[in-house]
Design a protein around this motif. Structure first.
Motif, PDB file in Angstrom:
ATOM      1  N   GLN A  51       3.432   0.677   3.836  1.00  0.00           N
ATOM      2  CA  GLN A  51       3.418   1.077   2.426  1.00  0.00           C
ATOM      3  C   GLN A  51       2.513   2.277   2.205  1.00  0.00           C
ATOM      4  OE1 GLN A  51       2.890  -2.487  -0.160  1.00  0.00           O
ATOM      5  NE2 GLN A  51       3.640  -3.594   1.611  1.00  0.00           N
TER       6      GLN A  51
ATOM      7  N   LEU B 285       3.802   5.693   0.599  1.00  0.00           N
ATOM      8  CA  LEU B 285       3.309   6.073  -0.725  1.00  0.00           C
ATOM      9  C   LEU B 285       2.340   7.253  -0.681  1.00  0.00           C
ATOM     10  CD1 LEU B 285       2.813   2.496  -2.252  1.00  0.00           C
ATOM     11  CD2 LEU B 285       4.852   3.938  -2.239  1.00  0.00           C
TER      12      LEU B 285
ATOM     13  N   LEU C 268      11.675   0.698  -4.303  1.00  0.00           N
ATOM     14  CA  LEU C 268      11.261   0.695  -5.706  1.00  0.00           C
ATOM     15  C   LEU C 268       9.865   1.307  -5.849  1.00  0.00           C
ATOM     16  CD1 LEU C 268      12.523  -0.258  -8.311  1.00  0.00           C
ATOM     17  CD2 LEU C 268      11.516  -2.512  -7.942  1.00  0.00           C
ATOM     18  N   ALA C 269       8.955   0.892  -4.976  1.00  0.00           N
ATOM     19  CA  ALA C 269       7.590   1.420  -5.027  1.00  0.00           C
ATOM     20  C   ALA C 269       7.603   2.918  -4.726  1.00  0.00           C
ATOM     21  CB  ALA C 269       6.710   0.676  -4.027  1.00  0.00           C
TER      22      ALA C 269
ATOM     23  N   ALA D 250      -2.266   3.277  -9.139  1.00  0.00           N
ATOM     24  CA  ALA D 250      -1.416   3.453  -7.959  1.00  0.00           C
ATOM     25  C   ALA D 250      -0.645   4.770  -8.056  1.00  0.00           C
ATOM     26  CB  ALA D 250      -0.453   2.277  -7.826  1.00  0.00           C
ATOM     27  N   ARG D 251      -0.094   5.040  -9.242  1.00  0.00           N
ATOM     28  CA  ARG D 251       0.718   6.253  -9.396  1.00  0.00           C
ATOM     29  C   ARG D 251      -0.118   7.524  -9.262  1.00  0.00           C
ATOM     30  NH1 ARG D 251       3.923   4.105 -14.677  1.00  0.00           N
ATOM     31  NH2 ARG D 251       4.804   2.244 -13.710  1.00  0.00           N
TER      32      ARG D 251
ATOM     33  N   PHE E 152      11.989  -3.578  -2.253  1.00  0.00           N
ATOM     34  CA  PHE E 152      10.618  -3.464  -2.757  1.00  0.00           C
ATOM     35  C   PHE E 152      10.009  -2.107  -2.389  1.00  0.00           C
ATOM     36  CE2 PHE E 152       6.212  -4.034  -1.045  1.00  0.00           C
ATOM     37  CZ  PHE E 152       5.540  -3.956  -2.254  1.00  0.00           C
TER      38      PHE E 152
ATOM     39  N   PHE F 216      -4.604   3.409  -3.436  1.00  0.00           N
ATOM     40  CA  PHE F 216      -3.844   2.400  -2.706  1.00  0.00           C
ATOM     41  C   PHE F 216      -4.795   1.340  -2.187  1.00  0.00           C
ATOM     42  CE2 PHE F 216      -2.221   0.637   1.276  1.00  0.00           C
ATOM     43  CZ  PHE F 216      -0.932   0.289   0.937  1.00  0.00           C
TER      44      PHE F 216
ATOM     45  N   THR G  44       9.153   4.893  -7.605  1.00  0.00           N
ATOM     46  CA  THR G  44       8.242   4.909  -8.746  1.00  0.00           C
ATOM     47  C   THR G  44       7.189   5.998  -8.540  1.00  0.00           C
ATOM     48  OG1 THR G  44       8.558   2.541  -9.021  1.00  0.00           O
ATOM     49  CG2 THR G  44       6.648   3.494 -10.101  1.00  0.00           C
ATOM     50  N   MET G  45       6.686   6.061  -7.318  1.00  0.00           N
ATOM     51  CA  MET G  45       5.664   7.054  -6.997  1.00  0.00           C
ATOM     52  C   MET G  45       6.250   8.468  -7.038  1.00  0.00           C
ATOM     53  SD  MET G  45       2.794   5.702  -6.616  1.00  0.00           S
ATOM     54  CE  MET G  45       2.640   4.287  -5.567  1.00  0.00           C
TER      55      MET G  45
ATOM     56  N   PRO H  58      -3.502  -1.038 -13.491  1.00  0.00           N
ATOM     57  CA  PRO H  58      -3.354  -1.025 -12.030  1.00  0.00           C
ATOM     58  C   PRO H  58      -2.221  -0.114 -11.548  1.00  0.00           C
ATOM     59  CG  PRO H  58      -3.646  -3.268 -12.811  1.00  0.00           C
ATOM     60  CD  PRO H  58      -3.566  -2.404 -14.029  1.00  0.00           C
ATOM     61  N   GLU H  59      -1.061  -0.184 -12.256  1.00  0.00           N
ATOM     62  CA  GLU H  59       0.076   0.626 -11.803  1.00  0.00           C
ATOM     63  C   GLU H  59      -0.185   2.116 -12.000  1.00  0.00           C
ATOM     64  OE1 GLU H  59       0.081  -1.655 -14.088  1.00  0.00           O
ATOM     65  OE2 GLU H  59       0.985  -0.981 -15.960  1.00  0.00           O
TER      66      GLU H  59
END
Lengths: 256, 438
Positions: free
Chosen positions: A166, A170, A109-110, A84-85, A106, A89, A113-114, A80-81
């Motif tokens: 989000q 993202l 962090l998201a 997302a990367r 949060f 979405f 990460t992206m 899943p991650e």
């Protein structure tokens, strides 16, 4: 915007999936190209949300057949991650509350990460707050949302705005928005839909999963798909949504 | 003076043999030590057959070899900087149980506030110490309190005069450095009527040694006074830590305990709070974060002995690996303690299939017009939350760490020392990474 030569972002072929041992999806075919907006509609229980969650990789949804290529890659080979990367979405129908984790931590962090996955620079907390505030203006959100715990005690509408925030942060290539319109009053719907329109561009695609036509007054779809019994039973243009609004879904049940 | 009585257990015998009775020439103190020695000789080592120790088997402690402490190592303040809270400009350090003035800073306190070692305080505040020392933490039935008391040589004394406020948090750091030694940390805090102070009681291990720390803390909170008590137990992972804290509250006094347990192979923390006057207010927060084969046992007693008392308790355990957490929270409302308002919550997070929690609320209510509630939950990380975070790009480990941290944050965020919130938050994150990978 339909451009037949645009890149295919999502290619779903014969997708079947189970939840708790029960087969819900029974062979879905769908092709989404960059720049397009698709609406996936259908009555309750037709498998819309299952389709959305299976694409995002929810562990309770077991894929039993078919294939999905996302940006040319086998989607089900990705955790899943990783999905997302790579720019997938899911806007949740019921965004999850996480008491004790601040929304700003949060989101940062998201976001970072992206950024790291894309080989871009991360932002420190101060830089990020400025950046996030800019995006929040777009959705008419109070900056106070950053200091609260993730979705904790948010109203239904606030949660949905937080989902689209989000999405704004993202910058996904494919946004699957599961019933983003539910729980929004008419003013909030206009703001959120405006935000989605603003974020959508020729390089990305949006799949709106919705029960009602009303969001489609603000976000005009290129294609409307009607689900019934775990399949797409009809595909048409934006007018199909109006037809559903006047005819209801009974005929879909008959067709499925 | 050596003990002539034969102790009931070889390890206890070794502990008692190894020590010479300190003699300060202060008769009341010698007497209290002698009484404690008598009890230490008479009491047996608790086993799991004792109700109070049902879940906590301390056999490994009794198998520890006993070695008298050697000369304390030369430490520099830089060795300790990772433990010291910058806000606590006043701090006392004890190394392997021995006061280390060169590693302490207690100058410049305003009139009416004293932070010093017993040795110094006995000359200036003998009467206050006599009134309180070994008067709150009973040793009649408690072996480890008796052992600590009969070894009473040095300790930390914190005194705040009537209506004075200690301007900075006071940190008392007990650092252990040697294998197979025993230390007897001791603290006495006396806040006179209307006084106010914040205490950081910190038990830390410098390395990986297996040692035994047997601590006793007594806190007397005067009428309308307020004491905030942060307790951090970060002893070495092979160490044994057994501690008793006894708190006595006068009328309208306020006491808040924030106890964080991270270290030791086996630890036991007894926190006994007695409301001896009307209208006092208590908060008891606890967080145990353990993994591997650690065992952390917290026993609390909230004794509502007078009317109009209020108490709030939140105890949380985060248990990974094959670790075992125990919580026993007893609340007593004595006859006549009407209009008591008491609430207790025990919340537990298990991070692995082998982790274990035993939680036991224990309410004994002898008054009829009271409000008492309690609740206990044991659970695992919420898979929907994990998925939500993963769907935003976070790795499964990162997601679990963040959620675990959030679970502990409710306790940590209430600690009244900002640098400790940050430091402990980082420690929890670091520890959960270890737990998560295990």
């Amino acid at each position: 915007m339909i451009r037949p030569d645009a890149k295919v972002l999502l290619e779903v072929k014969g997708l079947c999936a189970k939840v708790g041992g029960v087969e819900i999806l029974k062979g879905i075919d769908l092709t989404v190209r960059a720049g397009e907006v698709h609406a996936v509609m259908g009555p309750n229980g037709s498998g819309k949300s299952t389709f959305a969650k299976a694409l995002a990789g929810h562990p309770s949804y077991e894929v039993t057949g078919g294939s999905v290529a996302f940006d040319g890659r086998d989607l089900f080979a990705l955790a899943p991650e990783e999905r997302a990367r790579r720019g997938l979405f899911l806007g949740f129908q019921y965004p999850v509350e996480i008491p004790g984790v601040s929304n700003s931590a949060f989101l940062r962090l998201a976001y970072n990460t992206m950024q790291a996955a894309r080989g871009k620079d991360e932002l420190d907390p101060l830089e990020f707050d400025d950046f996030a505030r800019g995006k929040m203006k777009l959705l008419d959100m109070d900056p106070g949302f950053l200091d609260r715990s993730v979705n904790d005690g948010f109203s239904g509408g606030e949660k949905k705005r937080n989902e689209i925030l989000q999405m704004a942060l993202l910058e996904p290539r494919l946004a699957i928005l599961d019933e983003t319109d539910s729980g929004l009053d008419i003013d909030a719907l206009r703001v959120v839909a405006g935000g989605i329109n603003h974020l959508h561009g020729p390089g990305d695609a949006v799949v709106l999963v919705t029960h009602y036509q009303r969001m489609l007054n603000y976000i005009v779809p290129d294609y409307v798909h009607v689900m019934g019994g775990g399949r797409i039973v009809r595909t048409g243009g934006k007018d199909l949504a109006f037809e559903l609004e006047s005819r209801g879904y009974d005929w879909v049940r008959a067709a499925a | 003076m050596m003990s002539a009585v034969v102790a009931t257990h070889p390890y206890i015998e070794a502990l008692l043999k190894g020590h010479e009775m300190p003699r300060g020439g202060i008769s009341w103190l010698d007497e209290r030590r002698a009484q404690a020695l008598e009890r230490a000789n008479a009491l047996t080592v608790p086993t799991t057959r004792d109700e109070e120790w049902r879940f906590t088997d301390i056999t490994p402690l009794t198998k520890l070899r006993f070695r008298p402490a050697r000369a304390t190592p030369q430490l520099a303040i830089s060795d300790l900087s990772r433990f010291l809270a910058p806000e606590a400009t006043v701090h006392l350090t004890f190394v392997d149980g021995v006061f280390a003035p060169e590693l302490s800073a207690n100058a410049g306190l305003p009139y009416g506030t004293v932070v010093t070692s017993f040795a110094a305080a006995l000359h200036t505040h003998g009467a206050v110490i006599e009134q309180h020392l070994a008067r709150h933490a009973g040793f009649e039935k408690e072996l480890f309190a008796a052992l600590n008391t009969c070894h009473l040589r040095d300790g930390a004394f914190v005194w705040v005069a009537r209506n004075r406020k200690c301007p900075t948090p006071v940190q008392i750091l007990f650092v252990s450095t040697q294998q197979e030694t025993v230390a007897y940390p001791r603290i006495l805090v006396v806040a006179e009527a209307g006084a106010e102070c914040t205490l950081i009681e910190d038990h830390a291990g410098l390395g990986d040694e297996a040692y035994f720390s047997d601590a006793v803390t007594e806190v007397a909170v005067g009428e309308g006074a307020c004491v905030r008590h942060v307790r951090v137990q970060r002893d070495a992972r092979a160490a044994f830590h057994i501690a008793t804290c006894a708190v006595a509250l006068a009328k309208d006094a306020r006491y808040a305990s924030h106890a964080v347990t991270l270290g030791a192979r086996i630890s036991r923390h007894n926190l006994n709070v007695t409301q001896q006057g009307e209208g006092s207010e208590v908060r008891m927060d606890g967080l145990a974060l353990i993994s591997g084969r650690q065992l952390a046992d917290t026993h609390t007693l909230m004794d509502h002995a007078c009317p109009n008392g209020r108490s709030r308790q939140l105890h949380k355990c985060i248990v990974g690996g094959a670790a075992h957490a125990v919580f026993n929270g007893k609340i007593v409302v004595r006859p006549g303690a009407q209009l008591t308002d008491s609430a207790q919550e025990s919340r537990n997070l298990l991070l692995s299939g082998k982790a274990q929690v035993d939680t036991k609320p224990q309410l004994e209510i002898f008054a009829d017009d009271v409000k008492c509630s309690h609740g206990a939950t044991v659970g695992q990380l919420d898979q929907e939350q994990v998925f939500y975070l993963r769907s935003r790009g976070l790795s499964p480990n990162r997601a679990r760490n963040l959620l675990t941290y959030a679970f502990g944050a409710e306790v940590i965020d209430r600690i009244p020392v900002p640098s400790l919130i940050e430091q402990l938050g980082e420690m929890v994150l670091a520890r959960t990474q270890v737990v998560g990978d295990a």
